[in-house]
Design a protein around this motif. Sequence first.
Motif, PDB file in Angstrom:
ATOM      1  N   ARG A 120      -5.322 -40.378  15.343  1.00  0.00           N
ATOM      2  CA  ARG A 120      -6.198 -39.465  14.603  1.00  0.00           C
ATOM      3  C   ARG A 120      -5.826 -39.424  13.128  1.00  0.00           C
ATOM      4  N   LYS A 123      -7.019 -42.609  11.434  1.00  0.00           N
ATOM      5  CA  LYS A 123      -8.461 -42.561  11.175  1.00  0.00           C
ATOM      6  C   LYS A 123      -8.774 -41.663   9.985  1.00  0.00           C
ATOM      7  N   ALA A 124      -8.129 -40.503   9.933  1.00  0.00           N
ATOM      8  CA  ALA A 124      -8.384 -39.545   8.846  1.00  0.00           C
ATOM      9  C   ALA A 124      -7.952 -40.069   7.476  1.00  0.00           C
ATOM     10  N   THR A 125      -6.987 -40.975   7.461  1.00  0.00           N
ATOM     11  CA  THR A 125      -6.482 -41.492   6.188  1.00  0.00           C
ATOM     12  C   THR A 125      -6.972 -42.906   5.875  1.00  0.00           C
ATOM     13  N   GLU A 128      -7.289 -46.684  10.225  1.00  0.00           N
ATOM     14  CA  GLU A 128      -7.606 -46.964  11.623  1.00  0.00           C
ATOM     15  C   GLU A 128      -7.597 -48.461  11.929  1.00  0.00           C
TER      16      GLU A 128
END
Length: 167
Positions: A120, A123-125, A128
């Motif tokens: 997660r 993906k947020a940074t 991914e």
Amino acid sequence: MNHRPIAFAAAYALLRAAADHADHWGQSDFDAQCKGATDAAPVECTHEDGTKVTVGTAGGRRACLHHVLQYSATQGLVLAAGTRVLGIRLHPAAFAAALAVSGLTHYAADRRVPKGLLQRLAKATGKERFYKLADHGMNGAYCLDQSWHHSWETLAAAVASIKARTQ
């Protein structure tokens, strides 16, 4: 004299060396296979005697806890012995807090549910694709996992060095 920089450097080196050993040589194959298992994504794990078992959430939690306890014990023993040899006295509360920081954050990353904290975060940074990389002799998920552990061990070393003294 401010002993904290010396204690920090020693604590970081000792925590890092112990963590690398505990995470790779010390971790049982069973724990490594099962620690991320959930009821939604069960894992078939093999015991050292060759017997196979399907593990869900409860077994995954137990495997991860077993690994993290072994990991934390290794770090604690190495930190205690190493600082003693170096003539550094760590405050008992700071020592315990450092191991708690390292152990709790290790559990959070290694449990890998729901959908994995590190996945997660990747993906947020925007990482991914790197997280999913498994090519050219590289594994992005493993690299990000190790970076996570190193970062928290740095904080743990800073915590351990609070009120440190040299003999």
